[in-house]
Design a protein around this motif. Structure first.
Motif, PDB file in Angstrom:
ATOM      1  N   ARG A 222     -24.814  63.278  19.515  1.00 50.81           N
ATOM      2  CA  ARG A 222     -26.113  63.426  18.849  1.00 50.81           C
ATOM      3  C   ARG A 222     -26.514  64.890  18.685  1.00 50.81           C
ATOM      4  O   ARG A 222     -27.594  65.189  18.210  1.00 50.81           O
ATOM      5  N   CYS A 223     -25.650  65.784  19.130  1.00 47.66           N
ATOM      6  CA  CYS A 223     -26.028  67.199  19.163  1.00 47.66           C
ATOM      7  C   CYS A 223     -25.949  67.935  17.827  1.00 47.66           C
ATOM      8  O   CYS A 223     -26.682  68.892  17.628  1.00 47.66           O
ATOM      9  N   PRO A 224     -25.049  67.550  16.905  1.00 42.72           N
ATOM     10  CA  PRO A 224     -24.943  68.332  15.669  1.00 42.72           C
ATOM     11  C   PRO A 224     -26.217  68.267  14.841  1.00 42.72           C
ATOM     12  O   PRO A 224     -27.044  67.354  15.000  1.00 42.72           O
ATOM     13  N   PRO A 225     -26.398  69.213  13.929  1.00 45.59           N
ATOM     14  CA  PRO A 225     -27.535  69.126  13.001  1.00 45.59           C
ATOM     15  C   PRO A 225     -27.415  67.853  12.167  1.00 45.59           C
ATOM     16  O   PRO A 225     -26.305  67.335  11.968  1.00 45.59           O
ATOM     17  N   PRO A 226     -28.523  67.317  11.666  1.00 45.01           N
ATOM     18  CA  PRO A 226     -28.450  66.089  10.863  1.00 45.01           C
ATOM     19  C   PRO A 226     -27.685  66.326   9.567  1.00 45.01           C
ATOM     20  O   PRO A 226     -27.755  67.395   8.969  1.00 45.01           O
ATOM     21  N   SER A 227     -26.930  65.315   9.164  1.00 42.59           N
ATOM     22  CA  SER A 227     -26.224  65.396   7.891  1.00 42.59           C
ATOM     23  C   SER A 227     -27.232  65.311   6.749  1.00 42.59           C
ATOM     24  O   SER A 227     -28.416  65.030   6.958  1.00 42.59           O
ATOM     25  N   ASN A 228     -26.769  65.507   5.533  1.00 41.11           N
ATOM     26  CA  ASN A 228     -27.661  65.378   4.377  1.00 41.11           C
ATOM     27  C   ASN A 228     -28.238  63.966   4.308  1.00 41.11           C
ATOM     28  O   ASN A 228     -29.427  63.779   4.026  1.00 41.11           O
ATOM     29  N   PHE A 229     -27.384  62.968   4.593  1.00 43.57           N
ATOM     30  CA  PHE A 229     -27.866  61.582   4.582  1.00 43.57           C
ATOM     31  C   PHE A 229     -28.941  61.385   5.652  1.00 43.57           C
ATOM     32  O   PHE A 229     -29.964  60.746   5.392  1.00 43.57           O
ATOM     33  N   ASP A 230     -28.710  61.904   6.851  1.00 47.74           N
ATOM     34  CA  ASP A 230     -29.691  61.765   7.929  1.00 47.74           C
ATOM     35  C   ASP A 230     -31.045  62.346   7.517  1.00 47.74           C
ATOM     36  O   ASP A 230     -32.097  61.724   7.726  1.00 47.74           O
ATOM     37  N   ALA A 231     -31.008  63.555   6.958  1.00 44.52           N
ATOM     38  CA  ALA A 231     -32.253  64.231   6.571  1.00 44.52           C
ATOM     39  C   ALA A 231     -32.969  63.447   5.476  1.00 44.52           C
ATOM     40  O   ALA A 231     -34.198  63.238   5.538  1.00 44.52           O
ATOM     41  N   ASN A 232     -32.216  63.005   4.464  1.00 48.13           N
ATOM     42  CA  ASN A 232     -32.833  62.237   3.370  1.00 48.13           C
ATOM     43  C   ASN A 232     -33.402  60.920   3.877  1.00 48.13           C
ATOM     44  O   ASN A 232     -34.524  60.525   3.529  1.00 48.13           O
TER      45      ASN A 232
ATOM     46  N   GLY B 197     -12.990  65.788  10.133  1.00 48.90           N
ATOM     47  CA  GLY B 197     -13.566  67.129  10.092  1.00 48.90           C
ATOM     48  C   GLY B 197     -15.047  67.137  10.441  1.00 48.90           C
ATOM     49  O   GLY B 197     -15.669  66.095  10.650  1.00 48.90           O
ATOM     50  N   PRO B 198     -15.646  68.322  10.494  1.00 48.72           N
ATOM     51  CA  PRO B 198     -17.065  68.436  10.850  1.00 48.72           C
ATOM     52  C   PRO B 198     -17.982  68.019   9.707  1.00 48.72           C
ATOM     53  O   PRO B 198     -17.530  67.820   8.576  1.00 48.72           O
ATOM     54  N   ILE B 199     -19.253  67.879  10.025  1.00 46.47           N
ATOM     55  CA  ILE B 199     -20.248  67.540   9.006  1.00 46.47           C
ATOM     56  C   ILE B 199     -20.251  68.613   7.919  1.00 46.47           C
ATOM     57  O   ILE B 199     -20.216  69.811   8.206  1.00 46.47           O
TER      58      ILE B 199
ATOM     59  N   GLY C 259     -20.468  70.449  -1.154  1.00 36.74           N
ATOM     60  CA  GLY C 259     -19.177  69.949  -1.606  1.00 36.74           C
ATOM     61  C   GLY C 259     -19.171  68.443  -1.766  1.00 36.74           C
ATOM     62  O   GLY C 259     -20.160  67.756  -1.468  1.00 36.74           O
ATOM     63  N   PRO C 260     -18.041  67.875  -2.219  1.00 40.01           N
ATOM     64  CA  PRO C 260     -17.974  66.443  -2.540  1.00 40.01           C
ATOM     65  C   PRO C 260     -18.127  65.518  -1.349  1.00 40.01           C
ATOM     66  O   PRO C 260     -18.435  64.339  -1.526  1.00 40.01           O
ATOM     67  N   THR C 261     -17.890  65.998  -0.120  1.00 39.05           N
ATOM     68  CA  THR C 261     -18.015  65.113   1.046  1.00 39.05           C
ATOM     69  C   THR C 261     -19.392  65.220   1.712  1.00 39.05           C
ATOM     70  O   THR C 261     -19.653  64.511   2.677  1.00 39.05           O
ATOM     71  N   ALA C 262     -20.253  66.071   1.183  1.00 38.75           N
ATOM     72  CA  ALA C 262     -21.541  66.321   1.848  1.00 38.75           C
ATOM     73  C   ALA C 262     -22.497  65.138   1.731  1.00 38.75           C
ATOM     74  O   ALA C 262     -23.344  64.940   2.606  1.00 38.75           O
ATOM     75  N   GLU C 263     -22.392  64.357   0.679  1.00 38.37           N
ATOM     76  CA  GLU C 263     -23.344  63.270   0.453  1.00 38.37           C
ATOM     77  C   GLU C 263     -22.800  61.907   0.866  1.00 38.37           C
ATOM     78  O   GLU C 263     -23.365  60.883   0.509  1.00 38.37           O
TER      79      GLU C 263
END
Length: 375
Positions: A185-195, A285-287, A291-295
């Motif tokens: 749970r430590c990484p910053p939120p992904s784009n999906f998490d934030a949205n 890989g990391p969050i 790029g194309p894998t960000a969403e």
């Protein structure tokens, strides 16, 4: 072999998602273990057979994914844990001042049924101690603190030792144990998490502003772009069911467990046999934030809502990346320019004897060649 325990006390959703992403050698889903009534001995045999089969193919390595609540899903372990909870509760009722004194393997076994005592005696000593000592304030065993990865590792090692003595196994077996708990749970939120969280918060605000209560904010169409999500309010009463709690029927929201007839589990079931005896590991890989894998959304969500999953590969994206290089490499050629000789060291005599051909060499600088110069 890496035995990896992942978060998931009651449900195995996280383990399922990680398995779809990484393609491990074996992945246990707690709900399946319970539905099939798989015993510890059966799980141990499955891993041991896999180790032997992979060794025959020259692969003395593998990854085993385990949800942290696995032991509670194993029928005989669930029964054992419930009996131990009752034993501890009785002792607490008998003597509040010293309720857990004398909790040893021998004394606990005496108060268990024959079936549970047999299971208890089968366990490694370290796990027995965890069953006795790691309890919540109410005296119940904390299943999440039981190191099920070490439990399975020890049982597999013992099983392979028996096979080795019988001449049925000759390969090497080494194990490493990991628990990826709150670190996940430590990484910053992904784009999906934030949205997702921002949209949920605004939906909740809209419901409150409209004077609604007893509602849960929700979103529909999460596999689509966020602009196409549909904010909604779901009445809590529509999710309630009756469950027996402490001798009484109580309205509760049923836990969302992994559905064994659902598309996400079907995707795992259809692929895992191929992973068992092949070097099929994937590294997602990391969050990514661009790029194309960000969403990308989770594979389980895609399987659940679309019946299939299509995630751009970060590996493929990176393989097409053109590295940016220093200007010295941008021209038609390069040249090496001699610089100063590094200052002598206190142990220069030793170095000169050890590497006489390169001792005293100058620093070199890489520069682009000028017009008409050779490389």
């Amino acid at each position: 072999y890496h035995f990896i325990r992942l978060m998931g006390r009651e449900a195995s959703h996280l383990t399922l998602e990680v398995a779809l992403r990484t393609q491990p050698t074996i992945c246990f889903i707690g709900e399946e273990v319970k539905a099939k009534g798989q015993t510890l001995a059966a799980l141990t045999a499955l891993i041991a057979d896999t180790v032997a089969d992979r060794a025959a193919k020259g692969m003395e390595y593998g990854v085993i994914l385990i949800p942290e609540g696995l032991v509670d899903f194993v029928p005989e372990m669930g029964a054992l844990i419930r009996e131990i909870n009752e034993v501890l509760a009785r002792r607490e009722a008998m003597d509040d001042s010293n309720s857990y004194e004398g909790n040893t393997a021998d004394t606990i076994s005496d108060e268990l049924t024959i079936a549970s005592a047999t299971v208890y005696d089968y366990l490694p000593d370290a796990i027995k101690q965890q069953l006795l000592l790691d309890r919540d304030p109410h005296g119940n065993v904390q299943v999440a603190k039981i190191e099920s990865e070490r439990l399975l590792g020890a049982l597999v090692e013992a099983e392979l030792a028996k096979r080795r003595e019988a001449g049925q196994f000759t390969a090497k077996f080494n194990s490493q144990f990991h628990y990826f708990g709150y670190e996940g749970r430590c990484p910053p939120p992904s784009n999906f998490d934030a949205n997702y969280c921002s949209a949920l918060g605004r939906t909740a605000g809209a419901l409150i502003g409209g004077g609604c209560t007893g509602m849960m904010a929700s979103l529909k169409g999460l596999t689509k772009p966020p602009e196409e999500w549909e904010p909604r309010g779901a009445p809590l009463t529509g999710m309630l069911c009756l469950e027996r709690r402490k001798g009484k029927d109580k309205p509760v929201i049923r836990k969302a467990l992994v559905e064994l007839d659902g598309a996400p589990f079907a995707a795992l079931k259809g692929a895992r046999d191929g992973w068992r005896l092949a070097p099929s590991f994937e590294q997602p890989g990391p969050i990514q934030f661009e790029g194309p894998t960000a969403e990308c959304v989770s594979l389980t969500l895609q399987h659940e809502q679309l019946g299939t999953a299509d995630v751009p590969s970060l590996k493929a994206e990176r393989s097409g990346y053109t590295p940016r290089l220093p200007a010295a490499f941008a021209g038609a050629g390069i040249k090496l320019v001699r610089g100063e000789v590094p200052a002598a060291r206190a142990d220069n005599e030793f170095v000169s004897e050890l590497m006489p051909k390169t001792y005293g060499a100058p620093r070199l600088e890489v520069r682009p060649t000028g017009e008409g110069e050779g490389g």
